[in-house]
Design a protein around this motif. Structure first.
Motif, mmCIF file in Angstrom:
data_model
loop_
_atom_site.group_PDB
_atom_site.id
_atom_site.type_symbol
_atom_site.label_atom_id
_atom_site.label_comp_id
_atom_site.label_asym_id
_atom_site.label_seq_id
_atom_site.Cartn_x
_atom_site.Cartn_y
_atom_site.Cartn_z
ATOM 1 N N HIS A 172 -2.424 6.583 -2.868
ATOM 2 C CA HIS A 172 -1.280 5.918 -1.976
ATOM 3 C C HIS A 172 -1.532 4.352 -2.692
ATOM 4 O O HIS A 172 -2.470 3.837 -2.392
ATOM 5 C CB HIS A 172 -1.835 5.906 -0.617
ATOM 6 C CG HIS A 172 -0.660 4.978 0.050
ATOM 7 N ND1 HIS A 172 0.319 5.384 0.701
ATOM 8 C CD2 HIS A 172 -0.791 3.683 0.482
ATOM 9 C CE1 HIS A 172 1.172 4.748 1.556
ATOM 10 N NE2 HIS A 172 0.338 3.488 1.267
ATOM 11 N N HIS A 198 1.062 0.715 -3.957
ATOM 12 C CA HIS A 198 2.519 0.002 -4.229
ATOM 13 C C HIS A 198 2.472 -0.830 -5.394
ATOM 14 O O HIS A 198 1.949 -1.883 -5.329
ATOM 15 C CB HIS A 198 2.619 -0.729 -2.981
ATOM 16 C CG HIS A 198 2.626 -0.079 -1.416
ATOM 17 N ND1 HIS A 198 3.886 0.076 -0.783
ATOM 18 C CD2 HIS A 198 1.509 0.222 -0.568
ATOM 19 C CE1 HIS A 198 3.383 0.911 0.364
ATOM 20 N NE2 HIS A 198 2.402 0.954 0.407
ATOM 21 N N HIS A 203 4.234 5.959 5.886
ATOM 22 C CA HIS A 203 2.945 5.538 6.544
ATOM 23 C C HIS A 203 3.209 5.961 8.208
ATOM 24 O O HIS A 203 4.271 6.029 8.648
ATOM 25 C CB HIS A 203 3.087 3.918 6.614
ATOM 26 C CG HIS A 203 3.011 3.230 5.335
ATOM 27 N ND1 HIS A 203 4.105 3.016 4.418
ATOM 28 C CD2 HIS A 203 1.993 2.810 4.533
ATOM 29 C CE1 HIS A 203 3.721 2.561 3.461
ATOM 30 N NE2 HIS A 203 2.508 2.412 3.356
ATOM 31 N N HIS A 218 -2.757 6.161 6.110
ATOM 32 C CA HIS A 218 -3.334 5.670 7.425
ATOM 33 C C HIS A 218 -3.890 6.465 8.475
ATOM 34 O O HIS A 218 -5.048 6.521 8.548
ATOM 35 C CB HIS A 218 -2.755 4.108 7.837
ATOM 36 C CG HIS A 218 -2.384 3.365 6.788
ATOM 37 N ND1 HIS A 218 -3.367 2.614 6.210
ATOM 38 C CD2 HIS A 218 -1.316 2.990 5.955
ATOM 39 C CE1 HIS A 218 -2.910 1.698 5.248
ATOM 40 N NE2 HIS A 218 -1.525 2.189 5.181
ATOM 41 N N ASP A 240 -4.081 1.729 -1.418
ATOM 42 C CA ASP A 240 -3.037 0.689 -0.832
ATOM 43 C C ASP A 240 -2.930 -0.656 -1.308
ATOM 44 O O ASP A 240 -2.652 -1.449 -0.598
ATOM 45 C CB ASP A 240 -3.353 1.011 0.726
ATOM 46 C CG ASP A 240 -2.152 0.487 1.706
ATOM 47 O OD1 ASP A 240 -0.899 0.736 1.097
ATOM 48 O OD2 ASP A 240 -2.314 0.024 2.643
#
Ligand code: GUN
Ligand code: ZN
Length: 405
Positions: free
Chosen positions: A62, A64, A217, A255, A306
Motif C-alpha cells: 500500500h 501512494h 481505505h 488500515h 502508506d
C-alpha cells in the motif's frame, strides 16, 4: 545465468525464517534454479557476495506514488491532512512533466530501498497513471497500479465524473492487464466518502466478473467513520463495501483499525486482504491496528508503507514499526519479515511467483549490507527488522534482471 555465493534469509512461514550462511543461489532466465550450500568443487564460477545478506525483494502492498513529495508535511489527523496537504499535492500531478519526474523519483527510491513489488495508488488522472505504468514497465518493476477514483465530496481539480472515472479505469485495465507478466491494473476507489454508490457498484461488478484487483481505505479514523455513517446510514463501514461488491479475495483494504467483530467476520468470510500501515497509523494518530483480532479471524495481512502518511519507503522500517506499534503484543522478527516478503506475496496471490528464495520462483531478490559489519548469525534477521532501514541495498534484482547496482 548468475550464481551468487552469499548468506540467505529465506522466509518459510510467519513463524520461521531460514538463515542459510555461505550458500549459492543460481538463477537462469529470471527463474531461481538452485539454492545450495557452497561447494568449492561445484561452484567455481560464482560471484562472491559473502559480505552481504541476500533476501527476497521487499513487497509494499500500500503506497501512494502521488504523495512521495509530501512525506512529513504534517497535520494531526486524517481528514485535515487529506484536505490541506494531500489533495493540493495530488492536483499537481495533472501536469505531465510534474507527474513524470515524480514517478521517476518514486520508482528509483523504491529500488534503492530494495522493494521489488508494490501496490500503488496514483493521482486521479489517466495520464499520471499511464506514466507510472510506462516507467514501471521500462524499469522491469513488479507492480499493481491504479488510478485513484473520486467522484464526489472532492475538490473540483480532482473530481471525476462517475462515467469518466469508470471508463478510464476500464481502459487502463484493458491496456495493462496481461500486457506484462510483472504488471497489473488495480481498481482504486479512494474510500467511501469520495466515491458514489454508483461508481462503487460499477467497479465491484466489473472487478468480480474479471477477478480483477481492487484497493481502498477502510475504517482508519473516527471522524472518517462518522462521515461514512452520515452519508450511507448503514450499520458499518465494512457493510458499505460489502453492499457495493468491493470485498473479496482480490480486494486490499488498508488500515482496518476501527472494526466491530461483525465487520471482521465480513472481511474474513469474503477473504479480503488487509494492508497494515503501522507507521501511517501512528503519524496521523489514527489508532492501533487490531492485529490479534484480525489474525484470529484468519485474515491475510501484509505491510504497507502508506507513503505519504508513512514517512519511509524502507520496508524494514515498517517491519520495525509493526513491532513497536502494538502496545501489548510482541511481534517477532519472523512475523514482521514474513509480512513484507512471503506473506505479502501470498496476500497478492503471488506466493508461487515471488516472496521467497525458492527454486522455481522468480529471481526477485536483493543484496543488503549492514552498516556495522555485524556477523552473519542467529540475530541477522532480528537486526534486519529492527534497523534494516540503515542497511545499504547494493543490488536489486527483479525477474532475474539487475535493476539497481
Ligand atoms: N483515506 C483516503 N485517502 C487516503 C490517503 O490518501 N491516505 C490515507 N492514509 N488514508 C486515506
Ligand atoms: Zn493510503
Amino acid at each position: 545465468m548468475r550464481s551468487l555465493r552469499t548468506n540467505l534469509l529465506n522466509p518459510i512461514s510467519s513463524q520461521k525464517t531460514d538463515l542459510l550462511p555461505d550458500h549459492v543461489i543460481t538463477w537462469d532466465n529470471g527463474i531461481i534454479t538452485s539454492v545450495e550450500p557452497y561447494n568449492p568443487a561445484l561452484h567455481r564460477d560464482c560471484e562472491d557476495h559473502r559480505n552481504a545478506i541476500c533476501s527476497p525483494g521487499f513487497i509494499d502492498i500500500h503506497v501512494h506514488l502521488s504523495q512521495f513529495r509530501i512525506r512529513g508535511n504534517y497535520r494531526p489527523a486524517l481528514l485535515p491532512w487529506l484536505q490541506e496537504v494531500v489533495f493540493p499535492e495530488e492536483a499537481r500531478s495533472s501536469d505531465f512533466s510534474y507527474a513524470r519526474q515524480l514517478a521517476q523519483d518514486f520508482f528509483s527510491a523504491l529500488l534503492k530501498a530494495g522493494t521489488t513489488t508494490a501496490v500503488i495508488y496514483t493521482a486521479p488522472f489517466r495520464k499520471a497513471t499511464e506514466i507510472a505504468f510506462e516507467i514501471a514497465h521500462r524499469l522491469g518493476f513488479r507492480a499493481l497500479i491504479g488510478m485513484t477514483l473520486m467522484d464526489r465530496n472532492s475538490p473540483s481539480d480532482l473530481l471525476q465524473s462517475t462515467a469518466g472515472a469508470y471508463e478510464t479505469s476500464l481502459d487502463l485495465f484493458d491496456t495493462w492487464h496481461g500486457k506484462s507478466p510483472l504488471l497489473d491494473y488495480i481498481f482504486t476507489p479512494r474510500f467511501a466518502p469520495t466515491c458514489s454508490p454508483e461508481l462503487m457498484r460499477l467497479i465491484g461488478d466489473f472487478a468480480s466478473s474479471r477477478s480483477a484487483w481492487i484497493q481502498t481505505h477502510l475504517a482508519e479514523n473516527p471522524d472518517e467513520l462518522r462521515w461514512v455513517r452520515e452519508i450511507f446510514g448503514l450499520e458499518s463501514y465494512t457493510a458499505v463495501y460489502e453492499k457495493f461488491g468491493l470485498l473479496g479475495p482480490h480486494s486490499i483494504l488498508a488500515h482496518a483499525i476501527h472494526l466491530s467483530d461483525d465487520e471482521i467476520r465480513l472481511m474474513a468470510d469474503s477473504d479480503s486482504r488487509i494492508a497494515h500501515c503501522p507507521d501511517s497509523n501512528f503519524y496521523l494518530k489514527s489508532g492501533e491496528f487490531p492485529l490479534s483480532r484480525l489474525k484470529a479471524a484468519g485474515l491475510k495481512i501484509a505491510l504497507g508503507s502508506d507513503v505519504g502518511a508513512g514517512s519511509s519507503l524502507s520496508m524494514p522500517h515498517h517491519a520495525q514499526m509493526m513491532n513497536y506499534r502494538q502496545s501489548l503484543e510482541p511481534v517477532l522478527p519472523e512475523e514482521a519479515f514474513y509480512n513484507m516478503t512471503l506473506g505479502a506475496a501470498r496476500a497478492l496471490d503471488l506466493g508461487s511467483v515471488t516472496g521467497s528464495l525458492q527454486p522455481g520462483k522468480s529471481a526477485d531478490l536483493i543484496l543488503l549490507k549492514s552498516p556495522d559489519h555485524s556477523p552473519i548469525d542467529e540475530h541477522s534477521l532480528s537486526r534486519l527488522v529492527f534497523y534494516g532501514s540503515e542497511y545499504t541495498v547494493s543490488e536489486t534484482v527483479i525477474a532475474g534482471k539487475s535493476v539497481k547496482n
